[in-house]
Design an enzyme around this catalytic site. Structure first.
Site, PDB file in Angstrom:
ATOM      1  N   THR A 128       2.138  35.948  -5.092  1.00  0.00           N
ATOM      2  CA  THR A 128       1.381  37.091  -5.058  1.00  0.00           C
ATOM      3  C   THR A 128       1.183  38.082  -4.101  1.00  0.00           C
ATOM      4  OG1 THR A 128       0.392  36.438  -7.323  1.00  0.00           O
ATOM      5  CG2 THR A 128      -0.574  38.367  -6.380  1.00  0.00           C
ATOM      6  N   ASP A 151       5.759  32.268  -1.531  1.00  0.00           N
ATOM      7  CA  ASP A 151       4.349  33.070  -1.406  1.00  0.00           C
ATOM      8  C   ASP A 151       4.181  33.498  -0.009  1.00  0.00           C
ATOM      9  OD1 ASP A 151       2.380  34.462  -2.418  1.00  0.00           O
ATOM     10  OD2 ASP A 151       1.338  32.650  -3.455  1.00  0.00           O
ATOM     11  N   GLY A 152       3.302  34.463   0.325  1.00  0.00           N
ATOM     12  CA  GLY A 152       2.862  34.962   1.270  1.00  0.00           C
ATOM     13  C   GLY A 152       1.695  34.203   1.716  1.00  0.00           C
ATOM     14  N   ALA A 153       0.792  34.529   2.789  1.00  0.00           N
ATOM     15  CA  ALA A 153      -0.394  33.966   3.346  1.00  0.00           C
ATOM     16  C   ALA A 153      -1.164  34.970   3.845  1.00  0.00           C
ATOM     17  CB  ALA A 153      -0.188  32.677   3.995  1.00  0.00           C
ATOM     18  N   LYS A 180      -5.306  31.617   1.416  1.00  0.00           N
ATOM     19  CA  LYS A 180      -4.586  32.517   0.831  1.00  0.00           C
ATOM     20  C   LYS A 180      -5.850  33.051  -0.410  1.00  0.00           C
ATOM     21  CE  LYS A 180      -0.909  31.221  -1.424  1.00  0.00           C
ATOM     22  NZ  LYS A 180      -0.493  32.689  -1.247  1.00  0.00           N
ATOM     23  N   SER A 206       1.870  41.877  -1.248  1.00  0.00           N
ATOM     24  CA  SER A 206       2.872  42.579  -0.695  1.00  0.00           C
ATOM     25  C   SER A 206       4.217  41.808  -0.261  1.00  0.00           C
ATOM     26  CB  SER A 206       2.421  43.574   0.418  1.00  0.00           C
ATOM     27  OG  SER A 206       1.982  42.931   1.475  1.00  0.00           O
ATOM     28  N   THR A 207       3.954  40.743   0.456  1.00  0.00           N
ATOM     29  CA  THR A 207       5.334  40.236   0.960  1.00  0.00           C
ATOM     30  C   THR A 207       5.998  39.366  -0.310  1.00  0.00           C
ATOM     31  OG1 THR A 207       3.708  39.408   2.687  1.00  0.00           O
ATOM     32  CG2 THR A 207       5.791  38.706   2.796  1.00  0.00           C
ATOM     33  N   GLU A 242      -2.059  30.339  -7.796  1.00  0.00           N
ATOM     34  CA  GLU A 242      -1.067  29.990  -6.530  1.00  0.00           C
ATOM     35  C   GLU A 242      -0.959  28.574  -6.334  1.00  0.00           C
ATOM     36  OE1 GLU A 242      -2.531  32.644  -3.690  1.00  0.00           O
ATOM     37  OE2 GLU A 242      -1.408  34.299  -4.493  1.00  0.00           O
TER      38      GLU A 242
HETATM   39  C1  5RP Z   1      -2.719  36.468  -2.944  1.00  0.00           C
HETATM   40  C2  5RP Z   1      -2.334  35.798  -1.682  1.00  0.00           C
HETATM   41  C3  5RP Z   1      -1.234  36.617  -0.794  1.00  0.00           C
HETATM   42  O1  5RP Z   1      -0.236  35.564  -0.584  1.00  0.00           O
HETATM   43  C4  5RP Z   1      -2.007  36.901   0.706  1.00  0.00           C
HETATM   44  O2  5RP Z   1      -3.146  37.849   0.091  1.00  0.00           O
HETATM   45  C5  5RP Z   1      -0.924  37.678   1.354  1.00  0.00           C
HETATM   46  O3  5RP Z   1      -0.681  38.915   1.193  1.00  0.00           O
HETATM   47  P1  5RP Z   1       0.320  40.059   1.630  1.00  0.00           P
HETATM   48  O4  5RP Z   1       1.637  39.384   1.666  1.00  0.00           O
HETATM   49  O5  5RP Z   1      -0.028  41.329   0.764  1.00  0.00           O
HETATM   50  O6  5RP Z   1      -0.284  40.256   3.334  1.00  0.00           O
HETATM   51  O7  5RP Z   1      -2.665  34.769  -1.334  1.00  0.00           O
HETATM   52  O8  5RP Z   1      -3.779  35.972  -3.558  1.00  0.00           O
END
Ligand code: 5RP
Length: 219
Positions: free
Chosen positions: A28, A81-83, A94, A30-31, A103
């Site tokens: 979840t 997933d992103g972080a 996260k 933007s990445t 997640e």
């Molecule tokens: C969502 C998360 C996302 O991976 C984290 O917030 C990074 O988000 P983005 O890619 O928008 O910087 O943990 O719950």
């Protein structure tokens, strides 16, 4: 390169790690959204996806990718997933998007966790980004008091409800020197559903978007 271009570059690189004919765990944010868009381009090569949030599920479905219930999936080769923050040991914070509990669940099932992040997310010590904690609403004040005892400054994420119907406390001012220990301490506070500290189940691979290209770090 802009931050968005770096996010796009790591999303593209992550596609190389998706085995043909598998179900893909999808994160979840933007990445992760860039990754979903890339996944759309190879949708005929995968069997479907498991999503870590309603938002990601919707985006996947819009692209014509089948979204499966995690309970109906016995093997999940990869989760991407992103972080919000990640160390060289691949421990993470996260939950900036509030999807931390799902997640964590999808990550627990996945055989391989691939974190995709731009270079701004790499840190020596976790904690500058406020640590999100998902909490059962009636336990909010109690949990907040316990977090203060641990040295943090919790703030309620106002106007936000998780996909599970809970609230988020964002904990400021933590310098997380021992992520594994803190994660298990947080797990023991009654009323905490999950913390956004991913140390016990960190990433296996980090694809880091930097100006000189996508770097790969492994555990
Ligand atoms: C969502 C998360 C996302 O991976 C984290 O917030 C990074 O988000 P983005 O890619 O928008 O910087 O943990 O719950």
């Amino acid at each position: 390169m802009t931050q968005d271009e770096l996010k796009q570059a790591v999303a593209r690189a992550a596609i190389e790690h998706v085995p043909i004919g598998c179900i893909v765990g999808v994160g979840t944010g933007s990445t992760a959204n860039y990754f979903i868009d890339e996944l759309g381009k190879i949708k005929h090569k995968i069997d479907g996806a498991v999503a870590s949030s309603d938002a990601s599920a919707q985006r996947l479905k819009k692209l014509g990718i089948e979204v499966l219930e995690l309970n109906n999936v016995s093997d999940l080769p990869v989760y991407v997933d992103g972080a919000d923050e990640i160390t060289r040991h691949l421990s993470m914070i996260k939950g900036g998007g509030g999807a931390l509990t799902r997640e964590k669940i999808v990550a627990a099932v996945a055989r391989k966790f691939i974190c995709i992040a731009d270079q701004s997310k790499l840190v020596d010590v976790l904690g500058r980004f406020p640590l999100p904690i998902e909490v059962i609403p009636m336990a909010r004040s109690y949990v907040a008091r316990e977090l203060v005892k641990l040295g943090g400054q919790p703030a309620l994420r106002v106007g936000f409800t998780t996909d599970n119907g809970n609230v988020i406390l964002d904990v400021h001012n933590l310098q997380i020197m021992k992520p594994l220990e803190l994660e298990s301490t947080l797990n023991q506070i009654t009323g905490v559903v999950a913390s956004g500290l991913f140390a016990r189940r960190g990433a296996d691979v980090l694809l880091l978007g930097a100006d000189k290209g996508v770097q790969t770090l492994t555990r």
